[in-house]
Design an enzyme around this catalytic site. Structure first.
Site, PDB file in Angstrom:
ATOM      1  N   ASP A 226     125.280  61.903  -6.929  1.00 44.74           N
ATOM      2  CA  ASP A 226     124.427  61.961  -5.759  1.00 44.74           C
ATOM      3  C   ASP A 226     124.110  60.524  -5.324  1.00 44.74           C
ATOM      4  O   ASP A 226     124.129  59.601  -6.153  1.00 44.74           O
ATOM      5  CB  ASP A 226     123.140  62.708  -6.121  1.00 44.74           C
ATOM      6  CG  ASP A 226     122.126  62.653  -4.999  1.00 44.74           C
ATOM      7  OD1 ASP A 226     122.457  63.042  -3.876  1.00 44.74           O
ATOM      8  OD2 ASP A 226     121.000  62.176  -5.261  1.00 44.74           O
TER       9      ASP A 226
ATOM     10  N   TYR B 287     121.313  59.318  -2.638  1.00 41.70           N
ATOM     11  CA  TYR B 287     119.935  58.920  -2.339  1.00 41.70           C
ATOM     12  C   TYR B 287     118.987  59.348  -3.456  1.00 41.70           C
ATOM     13  O   TYR B 287     118.849  60.534  -3.743  1.00 41.70           O
ATOM     14  CB  TYR B 287     119.499  59.481  -0.987  1.00 41.70           C
ATOM     15  CG  TYR B 287     120.326  58.882   0.128  1.00 41.70           C
ATOM     16  CD1 TYR B 287     120.121  57.573   0.534  1.00 41.70           C
ATOM     17  CD2 TYR B 287     121.367  59.594   0.725  1.00 41.70           C
ATOM     18  CE1 TYR B 287     120.903  56.989   1.524  1.00 41.70           C
ATOM     19  CE2 TYR B 287     122.156  59.025   1.722  1.00 41.70           C
ATOM     20  CZ  TYR B 287     121.915  57.719   2.105  1.00 41.70           C
ATOM     21  OH  TYR B 287     122.699  57.141   3.072  1.00 41.70           O
TER      22      TYR B 287
ATOM     23  N   ASN C 224     124.325  64.427   0.730  1.00 35.12           N
ATOM     24  CA  ASN C 224     123.870  64.954   2.015  1.00 35.12           C
ATOM     25  C   ASN C 224     124.066  63.954   3.151  1.00 35.12           C
ATOM     26  O   ASN C 224     124.067  64.339   4.325  1.00 35.12           O
ATOM     27  CB  ASN C 224     122.367  65.267   1.945  1.00 35.12           C
ATOM     28  CG  ASN C 224     122.056  66.643   1.364  1.00 35.12           C
ATOM     29  OD1 ASN C 224     122.911  67.526   1.333  1.00 35.12           O
ATOM     30  ND2 ASN C 224     120.818  66.815   0.920  1.00 35.12           N
TER      31      ASN C 224
END
Lengths: 225, 225
Positions: free
Chosen positions: A9, A11, A122
Protein backbone atom coordinates in the site's frame (compact mmCIF):
# COMPACT_ATOMS: atom_id res chain seq x y z
CA UNK A 1 4.49 -21.55 -1.92
CA UNK A 2 7.45 -19.17 -1.40
CA UNK A 3 6.83 -15.45 -1.67
CA UNK A 4 7.88 -14.04 -5.05
CA UNK A 5 6.12 -10.70 -5.03
CA UNK A 6 5.98 -7.97 -2.36
CA UNK A 7 3.15 -5.48 -2.80
CA UNK A 8 2.84 -2.33 -0.73
CA UNK A 9 0.00 0.00 0.00
CA UNK A 10 1.21 3.58 -0.60
CA UNK A 11 -0.46 6.19 1.62
CA UNK A 12 0.28 5.62 5.29
CA UNK A 13 2.42 2.56 4.50
CA UNK A 14 5.32 3.84 2.35
CA UNK A 15 4.41 7.55 2.49
CA UNK A 16 3.78 9.48 5.70
CA UNK A 17 0.34 11.01 5.14
CA UNK A 18 0.60 13.18 8.25
CA UNK A 19 3.67 14.94 6.86
CA UNK A 20 1.73 17.41 4.70
CA UNK A 21 -0.07 19.01 7.65
CA UNK A 22 3.02 18.78 9.87
CA UNK A 23 5.19 20.51 7.26
CA UNK A 24 2.64 23.27 6.58
CA UNK A 25 2.45 23.87 10.34
CA UNK A 26 6.11 24.95 10.25
CA UNK A 27 5.28 27.66 7.70
CA UNK A 28 4.89 31.13 9.32
CA UNK A 29 2.26 31.94 6.72
CA UNK A 30 -0.14 29.56 8.50
CA UNK A 31 0.19 30.32 12.23
CA UNK A 32 -3.15 28.78 13.23
CA UNK A 33 -1.97 25.40 11.94
CA UNK A 34 0.70 25.18 14.66
CA UNK A 35 -1.92 23.95 17.15
CA UNK A 36 -4.50 22.56 14.77
CA UNK A 37 -2.42 20.43 12.43
CA UNK A 38 -2.90 17.11 14.25
CA UNK A 39 -6.69 17.49 14.08
CA UNK A 40 -6.51 18.54 10.42
CA UNK A 41 -4.31 15.56 9.55
CA UNK A 42 -6.59 13.14 11.45
CA UNK A 43 -9.85 14.39 9.95
CA UNK A 44 -8.38 14.74 6.47
CA UNK A 45 -7.31 11.09 6.47
CA UNK A 46 -10.52 9.86 8.09
CA UNK A 47 -12.82 11.62 5.64
CA UNK A 48 -10.64 10.74 2.65
CA UNK A 49 -10.98 7.04 3.51
CA UNK A 50 -14.67 7.26 4.42
CA UNK A 51 -15.40 8.84 1.05
CA UNK A 52 -13.57 6.05 -0.80
CA UNK A 53 -15.67 3.41 0.96
CA UNK A 54 -18.95 5.28 0.57
CA UNK A 55 -18.34 5.88 -3.14
CA UNK A 56 -17.46 2.22 -3.63
CA UNK A 57 -20.64 1.05 -1.84
CA UNK A 58 -22.85 3.48 -3.77
CA UNK A 59 -21.11 2.85 -7.13
CA UNK A 60 -20.14 6.52 -7.42
CA UNK A 61 -16.46 6.29 -8.18
CA UNK A 62 -14.24 9.31 -8.67
CA UNK A 63 -10.47 9.38 -8.50
CA UNK A 64 -8.44 9.62 -5.29
CA UNK A 65 -7.32 13.15 -6.01
CA UNK A 66 -10.95 14.25 -5.81
CA UNK A 67 -11.60 12.49 -2.48
CA UNK A 68 -8.30 13.83 -1.17
CA UNK A 69 -9.55 17.35 -1.86
CA UNK A 70 -13.01 16.55 -0.49
CA UNK A 71 -11.58 15.13 2.72
CA UNK A 72 -9.32 18.15 3.16
CA UNK A 73 -12.22 20.55 2.63
CA UNK A 74 -14.16 18.81 5.40
CA UNK A 75 -11.15 18.82 7.73
CA UNK A 76 -10.40 22.51 7.19
CA UNK A 77 -14.06 23.43 7.68
CA UNK A 78 -14.16 21.46 10.94
CA UNK A 79 -11.39 23.71 12.31
CA UNK A 80 -12.76 26.95 10.83
CA UNK A 81 -9.73 27.20 8.53
CA UNK A 82 -11.18 28.83 5.41
CA UNK A 83 -7.93 29.75 3.66
CA UNK A 84 -7.41 28.99 -0.05
CA UNK A 85 -3.64 29.47 0.24
CA UNK A 86 -3.46 26.89 3.03
CA UNK A 87 -5.62 24.46 1.05
CA UNK A 88 -3.36 24.82 -1.99
CA UNK A 89 -0.24 24.38 0.12
CA UNK A 90 -1.51 21.21 1.81
CA UNK A 91 -2.52 19.67 -1.52
CA UNK A 92 0.87 20.49 -3.06
CA UNK A 93 2.62 18.86 -0.08
CA UNK A 94 0.41 15.79 -0.45
CA UNK A 95 1.83 15.22 -3.93
CA UNK A 96 5.37 14.96 -2.56
CA UNK A 97 4.92 13.16 0.74
CA UNK A 98 8.12 11.79 2.25
CA UNK A 99 8.53 8.05 2.73
CA UNK A 100 9.06 6.62 6.17
CA UNK A 101 12.79 6.55 6.87
CA UNK A 102 13.29 2.80 6.39
CA UNK A 103 11.56 2.57 3.00
CA UNK A 104 14.46 3.02 0.52
CA UNK A 105 16.77 0.50 2.20
CA UNK A 106 13.92 -1.97 2.74
CA UNK A 107 12.92 -1.87 -0.96
CA UNK A 108 16.57 -2.15 -2.05
CA UNK A 109 17.01 -5.22 0.17
CA UNK A 110 13.96 -6.89 -1.40
CA UNK A 111 15.28 -6.18 -4.90
CA UNK A 112 18.72 -7.51 -3.90
CA UNK A 113 17.02 -10.80 -2.97
CA UNK A 114 15.42 -11.02 -6.39
CA UNK A 115 11.86 -10.29 -5.32
CA UNK A 116 9.31 -8.51 -7.45
CA UNK A 117 8.08 -5.28 -5.82
CA UNK A 118 5.05 -3.09 -6.48
CA UNK A 119 2.69 -0.49 -5.10
CA UNK A 120 -1.06 -1.22 -5.08
CA UNK A 121 -2.89 1.93 -4.12
CA UNK A 122 -6.15 3.85 -4.13
CA UNK A 123 -4.09 6.75 -5.50
CA UNK A 124 -4.54 7.97 -9.05
CA UNK A 125 -1.61 7.27 -11.41
CA UNK A 126 -0.48 10.90 -11.51
CA UNK A 127 -0.49 11.18 -7.70
CA UNK A 128 1.47 7.95 -7.35
CA UNK A 129 3.98 8.82 -10.05
CA UNK A 130 4.57 12.22 -8.46
CA UNK A 131 5.06 10.73 -4.97
CA UNK A 132 7.36 7.94 -6.18
CA UNK A 133 9.45 10.36 -8.25
CA UNK A 134 9.70 12.83 -5.37
CA UNK A 135 10.87 10.07 -3.02
CA UNK A 136 13.33 8.63 -5.55
CA UNK A 137 12.12 5.05 -5.13
CA UNK A 138 11.10 4.33 -8.74
CA UNK A 139 14.20 2.15 -9.42
CA UNK A 140 13.16 -0.20 -6.59
CA UNK A 141 9.60 -0.75 -7.88
CA UNK A 142 8.62 -3.09 -10.71
CA UNK A 143 5.11 -1.67 -11.02
CA UNK A 144 2.83 1.03 -9.67
CA UNK A 145 -0.72 -0.31 -9.72
CA UNK A 146 -3.64 2.09 -9.27
CA UNK A 147 -7.30 1.36 -8.61
CA UNK A 148 -8.08 3.67 -11.51
CA UNK A 149 -7.53 0.68 -13.80
CA UNK A 150 -10.63 -0.99 -12.32
CA UNK A 151 -12.63 2.08 -11.23
CA UNK A 152 -13.39 1.11 -7.64
CA UNK A 153 -11.55 1.58 -4.35
CA UNK A 154 -10.13 -0.94 -1.90
CA UNK A 155 -11.05 -3.38 -0.41
CA UNK A 156 -12.99 -4.47 -3.52
CA UNK A 157 -11.61 -7.76 -4.86
CA UNK A 158 -11.15 -6.24 -8.33
CA UNK A 159 -8.38 -4.07 -6.87
CA UNK A 160 -6.43 -7.01 -5.44
CA UNK A 161 -6.94 -8.83 -8.77
CA UNK A 162 -4.58 -6.27 -10.35
CA UNK A 163 -1.55 -8.00 -8.82
CA UNK A 164 -2.13 -11.35 -10.49
CA UNK A 165 -3.10 -9.61 -13.74
CA UNK A 166 0.20 -7.69 -13.72
CA UNK A 167 2.61 -10.42 -12.67
CA UNK A 168 0.84 -13.70 -13.44
CA UNK A 169 1.53 -14.90 -9.90
CA UNK A 170 -0.64 -16.98 -7.59
CA UNK A 171 -2.27 -15.31 -4.59
CA UNK A 172 -0.16 -17.22 -2.10
CA UNK A 173 3.06 -16.02 -3.74
CA UNK A 174 2.14 -12.46 -2.81
CA UNK A 175 3.11 -10.71 0.41
CA UNK A 176 0.87 -7.67 0.81
CA UNK A 177 1.94 -4.96 3.27
CA UNK A 178 -0.34 -2.22 4.60
CA UNK A 179 -0.45 0.05 7.62
CA UNK A 180 -4.23 0.18 7.25
CA UNK A 181 -5.79 -2.62 9.27
CA UNK A 182 -8.83 -2.75 7.00
CA UNK A 183 -6.60 -3.05 3.90
CA UNK A 184 -4.57 -5.83 5.51
CA UNK A 185 -7.83 -7.60 6.41
CA UNK A 186 -9.10 -7.13 2.87
CA UNK A 187 -5.93 -8.55 1.36
CA UNK A 188 -5.88 -11.47 3.82
CA UNK A 189 -9.52 -12.25 3.02
CA UNK A 190 -8.65 -12.12 -0.68
CA UNK A 191 -5.92 -14.72 -0.24
CA UNK A 192 -2.62 -12.83 -0.05
CA UNK A 193 -0.09 -13.37 2.71
CA UNK A 194 -0.41 -10.16 4.66
CA UNK A 195 1.53 -7.92 7.04
CA UNK A 196 -0.20 -5.20 9.03
CA UNK A 197 2.22 -2.40 9.93
CA UNK A 198 0.75 -1.03 13.14
CA UNK A 199 2.84 2.09 13.77
CA UNK A 200 0.26 3.63 16.10
CA UNK A 201 -0.23 0.58 18.31
CA UNK A 202 -3.94 0.42 17.48
CA UNK A 203 -6.13 -2.55 18.39
CA UNK A 204 -6.60 -5.01 15.51
CA UNK A 205 -9.64 -4.44 13.36
CA UNK A 206 -12.49 -6.90 13.82
CA UNK A 207 -13.29 -7.84 10.24
CA UNK A 208 -13.65 -10.95 8.10
CA UNK A 209 -9.95 -11.92 8.00
CA UNK A 210 -6.84 -11.28 10.08
CA UNK A 211 -3.37 -10.32 8.84
CA UNK A 212 -0.77 -13.08 9.07
CA UNK A 213 1.83 -10.85 10.74
CA UNK A 214 1.81 -7.56 12.62
CA UNK A 215 4.92 -5.36 12.72
CA UNK A 216 5.66 -1.94 14.18
CA UNK A 217 7.43 -0.68 11.05
CA UNK A 218 8.84 -1.90 7.73
CA UNK A 219 12.44 -2.55 8.83
CA UNK A 220 12.32 -6.31 9.29
CA UNK A 221 10.30 -7.24 6.20
CA UNK A 222 13.29 -8.45 4.13
CA UNK A 223 14.27 -10.75 7.00
CA UNK A 224 10.86 -12.42 6.99
CA UNK A 225 11.36 -13.73 3.45
CA UNK B 1 -44.87 15.65 -6.28
CA UNK B 2 -46.11 16.12 -2.69
CA UNK B 3 -44.45 14.04 0.01
CA UNK B 4 -46.54 11.01 1.01
CA UNK B 5 -43.95 8.95 2.87
CA UNK B 6 -41.51 9.92 5.63
CA UNK B 7 -38.66 7.47 6.14
CA UNK B 8 -36.24 7.71 9.03
CA UNK B 9 -32.82 6.29 9.66
CA UNK B 10 -32.81 4.66 13.12
CA UNK B 11 -29.43 4.78 14.90
CA UNK B 12 -28.32 8.33 15.59
CA UNK B 13 -31.47 9.75 14.00
CA UNK B 14 -34.39 8.44 16.09
CA UNK B 15 -32.30 6.61 18.72
CA UNK B 16 -29.47 8.19 20.69
CA UNK B 17 -26.53 5.87 20.05
CA UNK B 18 -24.37 7.59 22.67
CA UNK B 19 -26.86 6.75 25.41
CA UNK B 20 -25.59 3.21 25.98
CA UNK B 21 -22.10 4.32 27.02
CA UNK B 22 -23.46 7.34 28.90
CA UNK B 23 -25.88 5.17 30.89
CA UNK B 24 -23.27 2.53 31.71
CA UNK B 25 -20.98 5.31 32.94
CA UNK B 26 -23.50 6.05 35.69
CA UNK B 27 -23.20 2.49 36.97
CA UNK B 28 -20.86 2.18 40.00
CA UNK B 29 -19.85 -1.27 38.72
CA UNK B 30 -17.89 0.41 35.90
CA UNK B 31 -15.94 3.28 37.52
CA UNK B 32 -13.37 3.60 34.73
CA UNK B 33 -16.14 4.43 32.27
CA UNK B 34 -16.90 7.72 34.03
CA UNK B 35 -14.01 9.40 32.21
CA UNK B 36 -13.71 7.12 29.21
CA UNK B 37 -17.31 6.82 28.03
CA UNK B 38 -17.14 9.62 25.41
CA UNK B 39 -14.15 7.97 23.73
CA UNK B 40 -15.81 4.55 23.91
CA UNK B 41 -19.03 5.91 22.39
CA UNK B 42 -17.13 7.73 19.62
CA UNK B 43 -14.90 4.79 18.64
CA UNK B 44 -17.75 2.28 18.92
CA UNK B 45 -19.87 4.25 16.47
CA UNK B 46 -16.95 4.99 14.14
CA UNK B 47 -15.79 1.39 13.89
CA UNK B 48 -19.35 0.06 13.63
CA UNK B 49 -19.96 2.26 10.58
CA UNK B 50 -16.53 1.61 9.04
CA UNK B 51 -17.14 -2.11 9.26
CA UNK B 52 -20.51 -1.79 7.50
CA UNK B 53 -18.89 0.08 4.60
CA UNK B 54 -15.87 -2.22 4.37
CA UNK B 55 -18.04 -5.33 4.38
CA UNK B 56 -20.28 -3.85 1.69
CA UNK B 57 -17.27 -2.97 -0.54
CA UNK B 58 -15.69 -6.41 -0.08
CA UNK B 59 -19.00 -8.30 -0.43
CA UNK B 60 -18.62 -9.78 3.06
CA UNK B 61 -21.97 -9.03 4.60
CA UNK B 62 -22.90 -9.97 8.14
CA UNK B 63 -25.72 -8.52 10.18
CA UNK B 64 -25.58 -5.27 12.13
CA UNK B 65 -25.58 -7.02 15.48
CA UNK B 66 -22.25 -8.60 14.55
CA UNK B 67 -20.64 -5.29 13.46
CA UNK B 68 -22.06 -3.62 16.58
CA UNK B 69 -20.22 -6.17 18.69
CA UNK B 70 -17.08 -5.91 16.54
CA UNK B 71 -17.03 -2.12 16.80
CA UNK B 72 -17.51 -2.28 20.56
CA UNK B 73 -14.68 -4.79 20.94
CA UNK B 74 -12.33 -2.42 19.08
CA UNK B 75 -13.49 0.57 21.16
CA UNK B 76 -13.05 -1.24 24.48
CA UNK B 77 -9.61 -2.52 23.46
CA UNK B 78 -8.55 1.01 22.48
CA UNK B 79 -9.22 2.14 26.07
CA UNK B 80 -7.77 -0.97 27.71
CA UNK B 81 -11.23 -1.94 29.00
CA UNK B 82 -11.13 -5.73 28.94
CA UNK B 83 -14.25 -6.43 31.01
CA UNK B 84 -16.82 -9.00 29.83
CA UNK B 85 -19.45 -7.62 32.23
CA UNK B 86 -19.06 -4.12 30.81
CA UNK B 87 -19.26 -5.48 27.26
CA UNK B 88 -22.47 -7.36 28.05
CA UNK B 89 -23.99 -4.32 29.78
CA UNK B 90 -23.23 -1.99 26.85
CA UNK B 91 -24.69 -4.43 24.33
CA UNK B 92 -27.84 -4.87 26.43
CA UNK B 93 -28.25 -1.08 26.63
CA UNK B 94 -27.79 -0.81 22.85
CA UNK B 95 -30.89 -2.94 22.36
CA UNK B 96 -33.04 -0.46 24.27
CA UNK B 97 -31.61 2.91 23.26
CA UNK B 98 -33.84 5.88 24.10
CA UNK B 99 -35.22 8.04 21.32
CA UNK B 100 -34.37 11.71 21.15
CA UNK B 101 -36.96 13.63 23.18
CA UNK B 102 -38.89 15.03 20.22
CA UNK B 103 -39.39 11.73 18.39
CA UNK B 104 -42.76 10.48 19.74
CA UNK B 105 -44.58 13.80 19.20
CA UNK B 106 -42.96 14.32 15.80
CA UNK B 107 -44.05 10.88 14.58
CA UNK B 108 -47.55 11.38 15.99
CA UNK B 109 -47.84 14.71 14.14
CA UNK B 110 -46.86 13.05 10.86
CA UNK B 111 -49.45 10.31 11.36
CA UNK B 112 -52.10 12.94 12.26
CA UNK B 113 -51.45 14.52 8.84
CA UNK B 114 -52.05 11.21 7.10
CA UNK B 115 -48.45 10.54 6.10
CA UNK B 116 -46.92 7.11 5.80
CA UNK B 117 -43.98 6.61 8.19
CA UNK B 118 -41.18 4.05 8.30
CA UNK B 119 -37.71 3.22 9.54
CA UNK B 120 -35.04 2.23 6.98
CA UNK B 121 -31.99 1.02 8.88
CA UNK B 122 -28.79 -0.98 8.78
CA UNK B 123 -30.09 -2.65 11.94
CA UNK B 124 -31.13 -6.27 11.97
CA UNK B 125 -34.89 -6.90 12.38
CA UNK B 126 -34.55 -8.16 15.94
CA UNK B 127 -32.48 -5.14 17.00
CA UNK B 128 -34.96 -2.74 15.41
CA UNK B 129 -37.99 -4.48 16.84
CA UNK B 130 -36.44 -4.41 20.32
CA UNK B 131 -35.56 -0.72 20.09
CA UNK B 132 -38.96 0.29 18.69
CA UNK B 133 -40.80 -1.72 21.34
CA UNK B 134 -38.64 -0.32 24.13
CA UNK B 135 -39.32 3.24 22.95
CA UNK B 136 -43.06 2.62 22.50
CA UNK B 137 -43.18 4.12 18.99
CA UNK B 138 -44.48 1.08 17.09
CA UNK B 139 -48.00 2.55 16.72
CA UNK B 140 -46.56 5.55 14.85
CA UNK B 141 -44.66 3.47 12.28
CA UNK B 142 -46.18 1.79 9.22
CA UNK B 143 -43.08 -0.31 8.51
CA UNK B 144 -39.66 -1.18 9.88
CA UNK B 145 -37.38 -1.88 6.91
CA UNK B 146 -34.03 -3.60 7.51
CA UNK B 147 -31.08 -4.01 5.14
CA UNK B 148 -31.17 -7.71 6.03
CA UNK B 149 -33.84 -8.10 3.35
CA UNK B 150 -31.24 -7.24 0.68
CA UNK B 151 -28.04 -8.38 2.43
CA UNK B 152 -25.93 -5.25 1.99
CA UNK B 153 -25.49 -2.09 4.06
CA UNK B 154 -26.22 1.57 3.23
CA UNK B 155 -25.57 3.50 1.06
CA UNK B 156 -26.06 0.73 -1.52
CA UNK B 157 -28.99 1.54 -3.82
CA UNK B 158 -30.61 -1.83 -3.08
CA UNK B 159 -31.26 -0.58 0.47
CA UNK B 160 -33.07 2.56 -0.63
CA UNK B 161 -35.04 0.42 -3.15
CA UNK B 162 -36.79 -1.16 -0.15
CA UNK B 163 -38.97 1.92 0.32
CA UNK B 164 -40.57 1.79 -3.13
CA UNK B 165 -40.87 -1.98 -2.89
CA UNK B 166 -42.76 -1.66 0.41
CA UNK B 167 -45.07 1.25 -0.37
CA UNK B 168 -45.24 1.43 -4.18
CA UNK B 169 -44.38 5.12 -4.04
CA UNK B 170 -42.21 7.18 -6.41
CA UNK B 171 -38.80 8.36 -5.19
CA UNK B 172 -39.84 12.00 -5.15
CA UNK B 173 -42.78 11.24 -2.85
CA UNK B 174 -40.32 10.14 -0.17
CA UNK B 175 -38.80 12.38 2.47
CA UNK B 176 -35.77 10.61 3.93
CA UNK B 177 -34.38 11.84 7.26
CA UNK B 178 -30.95 10.95 8.64
CA UNK B 179 -28.51 12.41 11.11
CA UNK B 180 -25.69 10.73 9.18
CA UNK B 181 -24.44 13.08 6.49
CA UNK B 182 -23.27 10.18 4.33
CA UNK B 183 -26.72 8.53 4.55
CA UNK B 184 -28.46 11.79 3.65
CA UNK B 185 -26.06 12.16 0.69
CA UNK B 186 -26.72 8.57 -0.32
CA UNK B 187 -30.49 9.05 -0.20
CA UNK B 188 -30.29 12.37 -2.07
CA UNK B 189 -28.14 10.78 -4.76
CA UNK B 190 -30.68 7.96 -5.00
CA UNK B 191 -33.50 10.42 -5.66
CA UNK B 192 -35.30 10.90 -2.33
CA UNK B 193 -36.04 14.32 -0.88
CA UNK B 194 -33.65 14.43 2.05
CA UNK B 195 -33.15 16.12 5.40
CA UNK B 196 -29.81 15.96 7.20
CA UNK B 197 -30.25 16.33 10.96
CA UNK B 198 -26.98 17.89 12.03
CA UNK B 199 -27.18 17.78 15.82
CA UNK B 200 -23.42 18.15 16.28
CA UNK B 201 -22.97 21.13 13.98
CA UNK B 202 -20.56 19.21 11.74
CA UNK B 203 -19.42 20.49 8.35
CA UNK B 204 -21.41 19.01 5.46
CA UNK B 205 -19.95 15.89 3.89
CA UNK B 206 -18.34 16.34 0.48
CA UNK B 207 -19.90 13.50 -1.48
CA UNK B 208 -21.82 12.96 -4.72
CA UNK B 209 -25.10 14.60 -3.64
CA UNK B 210 -26.22 17.13 -1.04
CA UNK B 211 -29.25 16.91 1.26
CA UNK B 212 -32.13 19.22 0.39
CA UNK B 213 -32.52 20.56 3.93
CA UNK B 214 -30.37 20.67 7.05
CA UNK B 215 -31.97 20.89 10.50
CA UNK B 216 -30.59 20.88 14.03
CA UNK B 217 -33.13 18.35 15.31
CA UNK B 218 -36.39 16.63 14.31
CA UNK B 219 -38.85 19.09 15.87
CA UNK B 220 -39.85 21.07 12.79
CA UNK B 221 -40.20 18.21 10.31
CA UNK B 222 -44.02 18.07 10.40
CA UNK B 223 -44.12 21.82 9.61
CA UNK B 224 -42.03 21.31 6.48
CA UNK B 225 -44.71 19.14 4.87
Amino acid sequence: MPITTCVFDAYGTLFDVNAAAAQAADDPDFPRLADLWPAVARDWRRKQLEYTWLRAVADRHCDFWQVTQDGLDWALAAQGLDDPALRARLLALYRQLPTYAEVPAMLAALKARGLTTAILSNGSPDMLNAAVASAGIAPQLDAILSVETVGVFKPHARVYDLVGAQFGCAKDEVLFVSSNGWDAAGAAGYGFRTIWVNRAGDPPDRLYADPHHTLGNLVSIPDLL
